[in-house]
Design an enzyme around this catalytic site. Structure first.
Site, PDB file in Angstrom:
ATOM      1  N   GLY A  37      75.308  56.028  26.458  1.00  0.00           N
ATOM      2  CA  GLY A  37      75.543  55.393  27.758  1.00  0.00           C
ATOM      3  C   GLY A  37      76.855  54.638  27.764  1.00  0.00           C
ATOM      4  O   GLY A  37      76.912  53.459  28.123  1.00  0.00           O
ATOM      5  N   GLY A  38      77.923  55.329  27.370  1.00  0.00           N
ATOM      6  CA  GLY A  38      79.197  54.632  27.165  1.00  0.00           C
ATOM      7  C   GLY A  38      80.133  54.624  28.357  1.00  0.00           C
ATOM      8  O   GLY A  38      81.252  54.102  28.260  1.00  0.00           O
TER       9      GLY A  38
ATOM     10  N   ASN B 295      72.223  52.409  23.645  1.00  0.00           N
ATOM     11  CA  ASN B 295      72.476  51.565  24.804  1.00  0.00           C
ATOM     12  C   ASN B 295      72.024  52.198  26.123  1.00  0.00           C
ATOM     13  O   ASN B 295      71.659  51.503  27.059  1.00  0.00           O
ATOM     14  CB  ASN B 295      73.979  51.258  24.864  1.00  0.00           C
ATOM     15  CG  ASN B 295      74.381  50.678  26.200  1.00  0.00           C
ATOM     16  OD1 ASN B 295      74.031  49.527  26.501  1.00  0.00           O
ATOM     17  ND2 ASN B 295      75.070  51.455  27.028  1.00  0.00           N
TER      18      ASN B 295
ATOM     19  N   TYR C 287      60.483  49.303  33.380  1.00  0.00           N
ATOM     20  CA  TYR C 287      61.678  48.977  32.598  1.00  0.00           C
ATOM     21  C   TYR C 287      61.319  47.958  31.497  1.00  0.00           C
ATOM     22  O   TYR C 287      61.676  48.127  30.323  1.00  0.00           O
ATOM     23  CB  TYR C 287      62.755  48.415  33.523  1.00  0.00           C
ATOM     24  CG  TYR C 287      64.014  47.961  32.822  1.00  0.00           C
ATOM     25  CD1 TYR C 287      64.943  48.884  32.369  1.00  0.00           C
ATOM     26  CD2 TYR C 287      64.271  46.602  32.626  1.00  0.00           C
ATOM     27  CE1 TYR C 287      66.097  48.466  31.721  1.00  0.00           C
ATOM     28  CE2 TYR C 287      65.419  46.183  31.977  1.00  0.00           C
ATOM     29  CZ  TYR C 287      66.338  47.106  31.520  1.00  0.00           C
ATOM     30  OH  TYR C 287      67.468  46.693  30.878  1.00  0.00           O
TER      31      TYR C 287
ATOM     32  N   ALA D  76      58.422  47.449  30.182  1.00  0.00           N
ATOM     33  CA  ALA D  76      57.570  48.110  29.179  1.00  0.00           C
ATOM     34  C   ALA D  76      58.411  48.975  28.243  1.00  0.00           C
ATOM     35  O   ALA D  76      58.188  49.000  27.021  1.00  0.00           O
ATOM     36  CB  ALA D  76      56.519  48.968  29.874  1.00  0.00           C
TER      37      ALA D  76
ATOM     38  N   LYS E  36      61.493  48.561  27.387  1.00  0.00           N
ATOM     39  CA  LYS E  36      62.274  47.724  26.466  1.00  0.00           C
ATOM     40  C   LYS E  36      61.359  47.053  25.438  1.00  0.00           C
ATOM     41  O   LYS E  36      61.752  46.815  24.288  1.00  0.00           O
ATOM     42  CB  LYS E  36      63.065  46.673  27.255  1.00  0.00           C
ATOM     43  CG  LYS E  36      64.190  47.278  28.109  1.00  0.00           C
ATOM     44  CD  LYS E  36      65.210  48.029  27.269  1.00  0.00           C
ATOM     45  CE  LYS E  36      66.435  48.469  28.072  1.00  0.00           C
ATOM     46  NZ  LYS E  36      67.371  49.276  27.292  1.00  0.00           N
TER      47      LYS E  36
END
Lengths: 501, 251
Positions: free
Chosen positions: B16-17, B94, B159, B161, B163
């Site tokens: 995810g850069g 990420n 979201y 959950a 993480k």
């Protein structure tokens, strides 16, 4: 000027000194000094008896292995109590004396000296007169538990122990008596005749919970008459059939005599490994004690098989085991016991653990016990093996390969056995570990020719005496058996025995 | 004397850069001497900007366009880097997705989409990267998590959950991979510029800023600094930790 004749050249010794030890005179059994030396890549013991002269015997055919093997050692474990005082030094104070460096991993209790065979290779000398009273047996087991608390392995031996009239009472006392659960495994050293020929006896044997430790020396006719005095092949195979039929847990024990059956080591191991009931195969190179010493090879020169020699035979004769798979079991002296543990793959085949586990972890898993441990150290070792095998290939190289079978087999075992969401009892973990593993042991007993007190000091295979003493196997066979009044009442009267403290 | 970078010579993968924290980590890593590979999906413009930022430090760069929700992608990405650079020393997980939807309205497809990228893809990437790390007996993994994983603040439940699952993975891997000298840590990120900030309702951002001791959202490079240290050789003992980077919002 006077010319002095030059002195004659000094001769070199014929070998490089390794270390000093004590041994026995093969003729008079007196304790004498000895030393080990290296010559031509081999290790020899040399010793001199003031009365009977000089003796030399090969100790190892591979000096490099011998020296390296000495590093596979761990501190021993003390028993709860010792039985004799140190008075004359090793090997004259056995019982165990407080200077003995290892506790009892494997105990042997001889419950009779009656046998219906007269094997030329027998390491004892049966007089056919002794049958252990049940009360003496109880006392001996009680004292063993007092000294050790609990024990990995107890052998009932003889003679032929299955001929003892109270044989099954004795099994009951060990496995279901007051010490129930304290002795992990009861093995019966047997020639197998009663199991082979008597269905009712075999069924009771199975029900007793004991393991058969079956003497099994050959797979071809003609060898038993030489080694056991009579052809036994058919009877042995009947016994094997009965063991398979009744699912009797079994250890196969093969005495190996150079030139007689030493070409069958690989085949004997394969035979044992493919039987579900066989948990281990024990190869015992011929020791020249008892009848074996007196009648089979009075002078064992040329008949000796040293530890690395046996490893070499396995490597040469087996299609899947190699000499390098064998490591000393750290609980005893490296020249006494070596082993390789095998792990069962999901497809039913076996692989030697040292092929793919970290050797230091492997030795830890073997530490101070004769059976592989089934605890967190085993889990860690297998987990690391999985990691190493899995990470050996790159991402994407997922084509079926040899490692895949190994990794999947370990994964199945780890999932089934060490599953933290469904913790199993230690007994169940042990059961599952045993079902997945087998062991090949090489157990080298000593005779008066190669007896080395350095090896005796760390012996963990002990005979249990009725009075509670525990005798290191080879000191008993070479020094004390002849003085044991149970078997030789006349001789015992005149001889010194260790002082019971 | 030439100052050494925290990540000199390291082969780094950032997922995810193309923006936000991902670009921040990529840029800091490049500045600290790493070769940086980064993945992106759809945002070509952002990816080009990240590549420029990496290359402005003179660092080698691999820009990999892929969909991490495809189960094969994790292996493919790691293999691609191994082919180019013979290994991955550091993995920064990420890539993430979020959508502010009330719990009762989240359907299965939306739940699956969030879990697939935020957790399953991270799991697969850890597995793919760990292979070479175990072989080399060295590696660092940093998972970018969120403060919503462990604190009761407003955040989309799926979201939060996902993480939380990522934090569990981080702690468990720290145990399992630690013996092979692979340190695994997480960063519980607050609100940072760019990236997922756009998915956070305005009133939630206001509450965050009210509570933040520094009174501002974070700059992606600030998360990158922490991530770079956790991934560096200077970190030798922090393992299995979820380190908060929230300007003191929950302090």
């Amino acid at each position: 000027m006077i010319f002095l004749p030059s002195p004659p050249p000094k001769r070199s010794r014929d070998g490089a000194f390794l270390f000093y030890t004590r041994s026995l005179c093969p003729q008079c059994r007196g304790v004498i000094d000895a030393h080990l030396l290296i010559r031509d890549g081999q290790v020899f013991m040399q010793k001199r008896c003031p009365e009977h002269g000089r003796f030399e015997v090969i100790v190892s055919n591979d000096a490099e292995y011998y020296v390296r093997s000495l590093s596979y050692t761990k501190p021993g474990t003390e028993p709860y109590r010792f039985a004799t005082r140190v008075e004359h030094g090793c090997p004259s104070d056995c019982g165990l004396c407080e200077d003995h460096l290892q506790h009892t991993c494997t105990a042997i209790l001889e419950i009779n000296d009656k046998c219906d065979l007269t094997c030329p290779v027998c390491i004892v000398r049966n007089q056919n007169r002794y049958s252990m009273p049940f009360e003496d047996f109880q006392r001996a087991v009680d004292s063993l538990i007092e000294a050790e608390g609990e024990l990995a392995v107890l052998f009932l031996s003889g003679g032929e122990p299955t001929l003892h009239p109270r044989f099954f009472d004795m099994c009951d006392y060990v496995l279901r008596g007051p010490h129930e659960g304290r002795i992990k495994r009861l093995l019966i050293s047997t020639h197998g005749r009663r199991i082979a020929s008597n269905t009712r006896f075999a069924e009771r044997f199975k029900a007793s919970g004991a393991y058969a430790s079956l003497q099994f020396d050959t797979l071809r006719p003609g060898v038993y008459p030489v080694m056991r005095g009579v052809e036994l092949l058919e009877m042995k195979m009947q016994c094997i059939e009965r063991i398979a039929e009744l699912d009797i847990p079994t250890v196969l024990v093969s005495t190996v005599s150079k030139g007689d059956n030493s070409d069958e080591v690989g085949a004997l191991i394969d035979f044992g490994v493919q039987m579900d009931q066989v948990s281990s195969v024990v190869i015992q190179p011929m020791a020249h004690t008892g009848d074996g010493g007196d009648r089979f090879h009075a002078d064992p020169a040329g008949h000796r098989l040293t530890m690395p020699e046996i490893h070499g035979l396995v490597g040469a004769q087996s299609k899947w085991l190699k000499a390098e798979h064998f490591y000393p079991v750290p609980c005893s002296h490296p020249s006494c016991y070596t082993a390789t543990y095998l792990f069962k793959m999901n497809d039913g085949s076996f692989r030697a653990l040292p092929e793919f586990v970290n050797i230091r972890q492997y030795l830890d898993a073997m530490a101070n016990q004769a059976v592989i441990r089934s605890d967190d150290k085993l889990e860690r070792m297998l987990l690391d093996a999985v990691m190493a095998l899995w990470s050996a290939t790159k991402v994407g190289d997922e084509a079926p390969c040899e490692n895949e079978v190994l990794v999947n087999s370990f994964k199945t075992f780890l999932k089934d056995t060490f599953n933290s969401r469904n913790p199993l009892s230690p007994t169940e973990v042990e059961r599952r570990t045993e079902a997945r593993s087998k062991a090949i042991f090489i157990h080298a007993f000593m005779d008066a020719w190669d007896l080395d007190v350095a090896r005796l000091k760390k012996c963990c295979t002990h005979y249990v005496m009725p009075d509670g003493r525990l005798m290191p196997g080879c000191s008993y066979n070479n020094l004390y058996r002849q003085r044991d009044e149970r078997f030789f009442p006349a001789a015992a009267e005149a001889t010194h025995l260790p002082v019971v403290s | 004397m030439v100052a050494e970078g925290l990540l000199d010579g390291k082969r780094v993968l950032v997922t995810g850069g193309s923006g936000g924290i991902g670009r921040g980590i990529s840029t800091v890593a490049a500045g600290e001497g790493a070769r940086v590979a980064f993945t992106w999906h759809r945002n070509a413009e952002g990816a080009a900007a990240t590549q420029s930022a990496i290359e402005s430090h003179g660092a080698a760069c691999l820009s990999i366009s892929c969909d991490l929700t495809d189960p094969q992608t994790a292996d493919n990405v790691v293999r691609r880097i191994e082919e180019e650079w013979q290994g991955v020393d550091v993995l920064f997980n990420n890539a993430g997705v979020s959508a502010s939807i009330p719990f009762v309205l989240i359907d299965d497809a939306e739940l699956a989409a969030v879990m697939e990228l935020n957790f399953f893809a991270a799991f697969r990437l850890c597995r793919a990267a760990a292979r070479g790390m175990i072989r080399r007996k060295h590696g660092r993994i940093v998972n970018i998590s969120s403060i919503v994983a462990s604190r009761s603040i407003a955040g989309p439940p799926h979201y939060a959950a996902s993480k939380g699952a990522l934090d569990g993975l981080t702690r468990s891997l720290a145990h399992e991979l630690g013996p092979y000298n692979i340190l695994v840590n997480g960063i519980a990120a607050g609100i940072f510029d760019g990236g997922l900030r756009a998915s956070i309702p305005e009133h939630h951002q206001r509450r965050y800023l009210d509570a933040c001791a520094l009174g501002r959202v974070g700059a992606p490079a600030e998360c990158g600094e922490l991530a770079a240290w956790l991934a560096s050789e200077r970190n030798t003992y922090t393992n299995g930790a979820i380190v908060w980077a929230d300007g003191g919002t929950l302090a």
